[in-house]
Design an enzyme around this catalytic site. Structure first.
Site, PDB file in Angstrom:
ATOM      1  N   HIS A  26      16.446  12.420  27.749  1.00  0.00           N
ATOM      2  CA  HIS A  26      17.639  11.565  27.706  1.00  0.00           C
ATOM      3  C   HIS A  26      17.207  10.123  27.876  1.00  0.00           C
ATOM      4  O   HIS A  26      17.078   9.607  28.987  1.00  0.00           O
ATOM      5  CB  HIS A  26      18.620  11.973  28.821  1.00  0.00           C
ATOM      6  CG  HIS A  26      19.986  11.389  28.648  1.00  0.00           C
ATOM      7  ND1 HIS A  26      21.119  12.168  28.491  1.00  0.00           N
ATOM      8  CD2 HIS A  26      20.420  10.106  28.596  1.00  0.00           C
ATOM      9  CE1 HIS A  26      22.180  11.379  28.363  1.00  0.00           C
ATOM     10  NE2 HIS A  26      21.765  10.120  28.427  1.00  0.00           N
ATOM     11  N   HIS A  28      17.818   6.355  25.752  1.00  0.00           N
ATOM     12  CA  HIS A  28      18.508   5.658  24.668  1.00  0.00           C
ATOM     13  C   HIS A  28      17.628   4.570  24.068  1.00  0.00           C
ATOM     14  O   HIS A  28      17.086   3.735  24.794  1.00  0.00           O
ATOM     15  CB  HIS A  28      19.801   5.025  25.178  1.00  0.00           C
ATOM     16  CG  HIS A  28      20.870   6.019  25.527  1.00  0.00           C
ATOM     17  ND1 HIS A  28      21.873   6.369  24.644  1.00  0.00           N
ATOM     18  CD2 HIS A  28      21.088   6.748  26.646  1.00  0.00           C
ATOM     19  CE1 HIS A  28      22.668   7.250  25.211  1.00  0.00           C
ATOM     20  NE2 HIS A  28      22.217   7.503  26.434  1.00  0.00           N
ATOM     21  N   ASP A  30      18.537   1.935  22.360  1.00  0.00           N
ATOM     22  CA  ASP A  30      19.081   0.603  22.625  1.00  0.00           C
ATOM     23  C   ASP A  30      19.118   0.273  24.111  1.00  0.00           C
ATOM     24  O   ASP A  30      19.561  -0.804  24.504  1.00  0.00           O
ATOM     25  CB  ASP A  30      20.471   0.436  21.997  1.00  0.00           C
ATOM     26  CG  ASP A  30      21.409   1.582  22.337  1.00  0.00           C
ATOM     27  OD1 ASP A  30      20.980   2.569  22.951  1.00  0.00           O
ATOM     28  OD2 ASP A  30      22.604   1.499  21.979  1.00  0.00           O
ATOM     29  N   GLY A 187      29.034   7.150  24.562  1.00  0.00           N
ATOM     30  CA  GLY A 187      30.033   6.112  24.692  1.00  0.00           C
ATOM     31  C   GLY A 187      31.011   6.449  25.805  1.00  0.00           C
ATOM     32  O   GLY A 187      30.741   7.304  26.647  1.00  0.00           O
ATOM     33  N   HIS A 214      26.975  14.120  25.968  1.00  0.00           N
ATOM     34  CA  HIS A 214      27.218  13.378  27.207  1.00  0.00           C
ATOM     35  C   HIS A 214      28.468  13.964  27.873  1.00  0.00           C
ATOM     36  O   HIS A 214      29.563  13.931  27.295  1.00  0.00           O
ATOM     37  CB  HIS A 214      27.461  11.899  26.917  1.00  0.00           C
ATOM     38  CG  HIS A 214      26.227  11.076  26.766  1.00  0.00           C
ATOM     39  ND1 HIS A 214      25.434  11.142  25.646  1.00  0.00           N
ATOM     40  CD2 HIS A 214      25.649  10.168  27.596  1.00  0.00           C
ATOM     41  CE1 HIS A 214      24.415  10.297  25.783  1.00  0.00           C
ATOM     42  NE2 HIS A 214      24.517   9.691  26.956  1.00  0.00           N
ATOM     43  N   GLU A 217      29.504  12.726  33.497  1.00  0.00           N
ATOM     44  CA  GLU A 217      28.998  11.453  34.020  1.00  0.00           C
ATOM     45  C   GLU A 217      30.197  10.602  34.446  1.00  0.00           C
ATOM     46  O   GLU A 217      30.424  10.389  35.636  1.00  0.00           O
ATOM     47  CB  GLU A 217      28.165  10.719  32.972  1.00  0.00           C
ATOM     48  CG  GLU A 217      27.584   9.405  33.479  1.00  0.00           C
ATOM     49  CD  GLU A 217      26.944   8.572  32.365  1.00  0.00           C
ATOM     50  OE1 GLU A 217      26.164   7.671  32.711  1.00  0.00           O
ATOM     51  OE2 GLU A 217      27.236   8.803  31.179  1.00  0.00           O
ATOM     52  N   ASP A 314      17.552   7.592  31.126  1.00  0.00           N
ATOM     53  CA  ASP A 314      18.785   7.147  30.480  1.00  0.00           C
ATOM     54  C   ASP A 314      18.530   5.840  29.740  1.00  0.00           C
ATOM     55  O   ASP A 314      18.485   5.823  28.512  1.00  0.00           O
ATOM     56  CB  ASP A 314      19.915   7.013  31.495  1.00  0.00           C
ATOM     57  CG  ASP A 314      21.285   6.892  30.833  1.00  0.00           C
ATOM     58  OD1 ASP A 314      21.395   7.234  29.651  1.00  0.00           O
ATOM     59  OD2 ASP A 314      22.241   6.474  31.514  1.00  0.00           O
TER      60      ASP A 314
END
Length: 373
Positions: A26, A28, A30, A187, A214, A217, A314
């Protein structure tokens, strides 16, 4: 040139967490840019940044993300995504992403990102996926040339608040033999359940394409149920709030006595991997129900109960972290030893979206690396 990551040592040993073979599930794209790269790419695009110095910019990301709110946390991505709109920018970011994983001892990684967010300069969905794949391959070549081995697959992500789920699912399947290994939705979680993307999930199931979602969370058990029922998720992105379905009856000096609800029992018994990200979970308030320190994180409870826990970053930029740092923090909080750290990596290896034989080879490489440590 890859900056050497900070080194962390396993307590009571001379062994570096950084040198141990690790798996990243996991992470990202970006959320993993180097501040210096952001500055250079922004300058070429004439974009204004909140700070012009790489150290100050790095601090801005960490401070802004440390808000206790997933919505505020996600706002920092406006900056990183803005510099990832050209083919050259995507290639560079993906290449450096792999370089930085390699420097941290990662031997297999899955990088997730949302192609639909990278189209403002005229690139198509297929072109952005191809650009990221080119960067990944350059990064793996860099590793090979330096005597290391790493394999990285793309997790193509749809934004859960948008209405492009099916289109992004089709994109992922279209590139399944060209670097894409799975699908994700990300998102704003609260208010945007997995059921909104049901058409996409149906399509993916029909094409036998693996999914992580996701969930658990910024929203609780209903979100996790939706990820499993509507999304057919094989893993839960974060999933930390599955602990809300665990009732602690009593504790003594040696034991904790609990009752699992039907949902948590299902997740445990089916060995559905939890993509836990301790530092990020603190920043976004995902563990607020249990406390505001890492020692309050239900990670250890889930681990001791036999859940398939894995350790992830993350977003390395926003949390100023690496997998080695996350492992060091967990070890400090819960007193783990080398055997526990190996279990976390083997759990992650088993949960990858690789073919079975490749997962077995990956597990063997991890076991060999820990034996040699």
């Amino acid at each position: 040139m890859t900056a050497a990551p900070e080194e962390y040592l396993v307590p009571g040993t001379g062994i570096s967490f950084n040198s141990l073979p690790k798996v990243s599930l996991h992470d990202h794209l970006d959320g993993g840019l180097r501040p210096a790269t952001i500055i250079e790419l922004a300058d070429a695009l004439s974009l204004e940044l909140p700070a012009g110095d790489e150290f100050e910019l790095g601090e801005w990301f960490e401070d802004s993300a440390d808000s206790g709110s997933l919505t505020s946390y996600l706002a920092t991505f406006d900056v990183t995504i803005a510099v990832m709109q050209t083919r050259e920018g995507l290639i560079r970011v993906a290449r450096e992403f792999v370089n930085d994983l390699t420097a941290d001892g990662v031997i297999y990684g899955e990088v997730r990102w949302a192609p639909e967010q990278h189209l403002t300069k005229g690139l198509t969905l297929d072109e952005v996926v191809e650009a990221v794949q080119e960067g990944i391959e350059l990064g793996t070549d860099d590793a090979r040339n330096d005597g290391h081995s790493i394999r990285v697959g793309q997790l193509v992500t749809a934004m859960r608040h948008a209405d492009r789920g099916l289109e992004i699912a089709e994109l992922a399947v279209r590139h399944r033999d060209r670097g894409v290994v799975g699908f994700d939705i990300a998102g704003a979680e609260l208010g945007f359940p997995a059921s909104r993307q049901l058409e996409a999930f149906d399509y993916l199931a029909q094409h036998y394409f693996p999914v992580t979602v996701h969930a658990g969370e910024a929203d609780g058990l209903e979100s996790i149920r939706g990820a499993l029922f509507h999304g057919r998720a094989l893993r839960l992105g974060h999933g930390v709030r599955i602990a809300e379905d665990i009732e602690i009856e009593r504790q003594d000096d040696e034991n904790t006595y609990v009752t699992l609800g039907l949902l948590s029992q299902w997740v445990k018994d089916r060995e559905i991997a939890l993509e836990l990200s301790p530092s990020s979970n603190l920043q976004t308030g995902a563990i607020a129900a249990w406390g505001d320190e890492l020692a309050d994180h239900p990670f250890d409870l889930l681990y001791q109960l036999g859940f398939q826990v894995t350790v992830n970053t993350d977003n390395r930029l926003m949390s100023n972290t690496t997998i080695s740092r996350e492992l060091a923090l967990l070890t400090d909080a819960f007193g783990y030893d080398l055997s526990d750290i190996e279990v976390f990596q083997l759990n992650a290896a088993a949960a990858t979206f690789l073919p079975l034989e490749d997962r077995e080879d990956l597990a063997d490489a991890i076991a060999e690396g820990f034996d040699e440590a």
